[in-house]
Structures are given as C-alpha cells and as structure tokens.
Scaffold this active site. Structure first.
Site, PDB file in Angstrom:
ATOM      1  N   CYS A  69       0.555  -1.232   0.018  1.00 49.97           N
ATOM      2  CA  CYS A  69       0.205   0.222   0.259  1.00 49.97           C
ATOM      3  C   CYS A  69       0.848   1.123  -0.173  1.00 49.97           C
ATOM      4  O   CYS A  69       1.465   1.710   1.021  1.00 49.97           O
ATOM      5  CB  CYS A  69      -1.354  -0.268   1.073  1.00 49.97           C
ATOM      6  SG  CYS A  69      -1.715   1.546   1.740  1.00 49.97           S
ATOM      7  N   GLU A  72       2.229  -5.259   9.131  1.00 49.15           N
ATOM      8  CA  GLU A  72       2.334  -4.030   8.630  1.00 49.15           C
ATOM      9  C   GLU A  72       3.342  -3.237   9.842  1.00 49.15           C
ATOM     10  O   GLU A  72       4.332  -3.225   9.088  1.00 49.15           O
ATOM     11  CB  GLU A  72       1.024  -3.192   8.636  1.00 49.15           C
ATOM     12  CG  GLU A  72       1.548  -1.356   8.143  1.00 49.15           C
ATOM     13  CD  GLU A  72       0.406  -0.650   8.397  1.00 49.15           C
ATOM     14  OE1 GLU A  72       0.511   0.594   8.954  1.00 49.15           O
ATOM     15  OE2 GLU A  72      -0.688  -0.751   8.518  1.00 49.15           O
ATOM     16  N   CYS A 128      -3.766   6.577   7.603  1.00 52.50           N
ATOM     17  CA  CYS A 128      -4.431   6.789   6.442  1.00 52.50           C
ATOM     18  C   CYS A 128      -5.423   7.489   5.806  1.00 52.50           C
ATOM     19  O   CYS A 128      -6.718   7.951   7.317  1.00 52.50           O
ATOM     20  CB  CYS A 128      -4.382   5.362   5.040  1.00 52.50           C
ATOM     21  SG  CYS A 128      -5.391   4.157   5.904  1.00 52.50           S
ATOM     22  N   SER A 179     -10.759  -4.183   3.810  1.00 54.21           N
ATOM     23  CA  SER A 179      -9.937  -5.409   2.970  1.00 54.21           C
ATOM     24  C   SER A 179     -11.679  -6.568   2.794  1.00 54.21           C
ATOM     25  O   SER A 179     -11.739  -7.383   2.635  1.00 54.21           O
ATOM     26  CB  SER A 179      -9.650  -6.348   4.139  1.00 54.21           C
ATOM     27  OG  SER A 179      -9.855  -6.190   5.085  1.00 54.21           O
TER      28      SER A 179
END
EC number: 1.17.7.4
Length: 281
Positions: free
Chosen positions: A98, A128, A192, A265
C-alpha cells in the site's frame, strides 16, 4: 426495516491496488505458466483469499518455501530483508505494498539514518508493523498502550509513526505521552485517509441507526477498529460478521433502521450479499 450503508466502506485504495495487481499477474501468467504466490494472505479477508487461491495464487509464509516463480508482496508490506532474499534467490517479486505503508517505511528508514529512535504506535504482531520495523533494523519501540510507553527510556531523539489502521484518538493520546519521553521529537500521523474516513463515517452512522452491522475479516485490524467505534455508540446492538450467513437474523426483527459498514479489506460482493439478506427480511 431501512438499511443505510456508511458513506465510506469496503475496499480502500491500497487493498484494491493489491487485488488488481494479483489478478493482473494471473492474466499475464497465462503464457508463462509460472507459479504465483503471495507472501502471507494478500489481504485480511478469508473469502477474498479463497477466491485468489481458486485462481491459482497460493499463500506462503516465507520465501524459503519457494525456489522460483512469482511472489506478490501483500498490501501490508514487508521488511527490507525480504527484498534482499528475493534478489539472492532470483525470485520474481511483485510489490503490492500500500502506498500509505510505503510512506511509513521510507520515514522510519530516513529518520533511523539520521540517528532518531523510532517509535511505532500499533500492534506489534500486525504484519504492517512487523514490516515497518524491518526498515529501521528491527530496532523500533512498538507501543499500543500507556504501559508500553513506560518501558521506553528517556531519549535524545524520537521519531513517531503510527500503523495506518489505528484510531486517531489513540494516536493523539499516546503521542501526547511520548512527547515527554525525549528532547527532540518529530511525529507523523500516518493513519491513512481511508481509515479516518471509514471511522468517522461509521461513528456518524451508528448515532443515527438502531443496529450496526460491521462486515469484515475477524483478523482485520481496521475492521476491529470499526467495531470498537460502533460499540461506543451502540454497545448492545453492534454486530461483527464476515459474511451474510452470520447475520443475527433473530435479533434484527424488532428494529427499524440498520446501518452497514465494512472494513477496508471487505469485497463489495460480500457487502452486497449482507444488504440483500437484510432487505429480504
């Protein structure tokens, strides 16, 4: 019964990019006939992962499991050493990290080289965060609670980043404490925009409806945050499901309005099935 869908829900840009990248590899592979793998589940949604497997994309846990073929780096990103290993093994690496995660990786790498101690606000076990830590020699302090911060010594220089799917309220709370633990502090709110939009949209909707249905993988960090936020507004009538088959049908009949949101997701077809089943009541 009225069904209202949150303004922001379902696939985010990073996940959609990863999915398209995977299917592009399948299409491009029709003549090459090379095995395709993802390093860990491409996204945290088992139904989507099953669909990818049906199309010939296998999940592996480590590059040692393959000697050739194509390996797709999932949206969560990976440590820097994974790229080095792939180069040595001559594995074709396709990067679907990403862009928001890539930005954090670049930040911690840059500030580590400048002599800063890196602090990552996030879940230490989340892929992540594990990947981000791998871009600063796995030497970052990873904090999720105030107790974690107490274990950090007083530092000269500190650089703070945050897992993309963390809640803004937690980021603000922990950074306020962290700033007292170093002389020179730089901080980056790397949550984000898609995560912020989903969380705000879910909270706004939860205030308006009788029941909230949160659709998404049980192992999805951003979906779990949506559940927490909705439960703050609707503690007794927020339900987390993965698919339409898990809808608590017997509990919905007495309510007039049902809100639906979904993790970043969660594929659109799963969301549509949930809405269709509620509408059929």
């Amino acid at each position: 019964m009225k069904v209202i869908v949150a303004n922001h829900s379902g696939f985010c840009f990073g996940v959609e990019k990863a999915i398209h990248t995977a299917f592009d590899e399948v299409n491009n592979n029709s003549n090459i006939k090379r095995d395709i793998y993802t390093l860990g589940p491409l996204i945290h949604n088992q139904q989507a992962v099953n669909k990818l497997e049906n199309d010939g994309i296998k999940v592996i846990g480590h590059l040692n499991e393959v000697s050739d073929g194509t390996v797709i780096i999932r949206s969560h990103g990976v440590s820097k050493n994974i790229y080095d290993i792939a180069y040595e093994k001559k594995i074709n690496l396709v990067d679907a990290t990403c862009p928001f995660v890539r930005k954090i990786q670049n930040i911690v790498k840059e500030y580590k080289e400048k002599g800063y101690n890196i602090v990552i606000i996030g879940n230490p076990d989340h892929p992540e965060v594990v990947g981000i830590n791998g871009w600063c020699n796995n030497e970052a302090y990873v904090v999720k609670t105030e107790d974690d911060i107490e274990k950090i010594p007083f530092l000269d220089k500190m650089c703070i980043v945050v897992q993309t799917t963390m809640s803004t309220s937690l980021y603000l709370k922990l950074t306020d404490i962290l700033e007292k633990k170093a002389i020179d502090v730089v901080k980056f709110n790397t949550i984000c925009s898609a995560t912020r939009d989903r969380q705000e949209s879910a909270r706004d909707l939860a205030k308006e409806v009788d029941v909230m249905i949160v659709v998404g993988g049980y192992h999805s960090s951003n979906t779990q945050k949506l559940v927490e936020i909705c439960k703050e507004e609707k503690p007794n009538t927020t339900f987390h499901i993965e698919t339409a088959s898990e809808l608590p049908i017997n509990l919905l009949g007495g309510y007039e309005t049902v809100g639906v949101t979904a993790g970043a997701s969660t594929p659109k077809w799963i969301i549509d099935e949930v809405i269709e089943k509620i509408n059929s009541l």
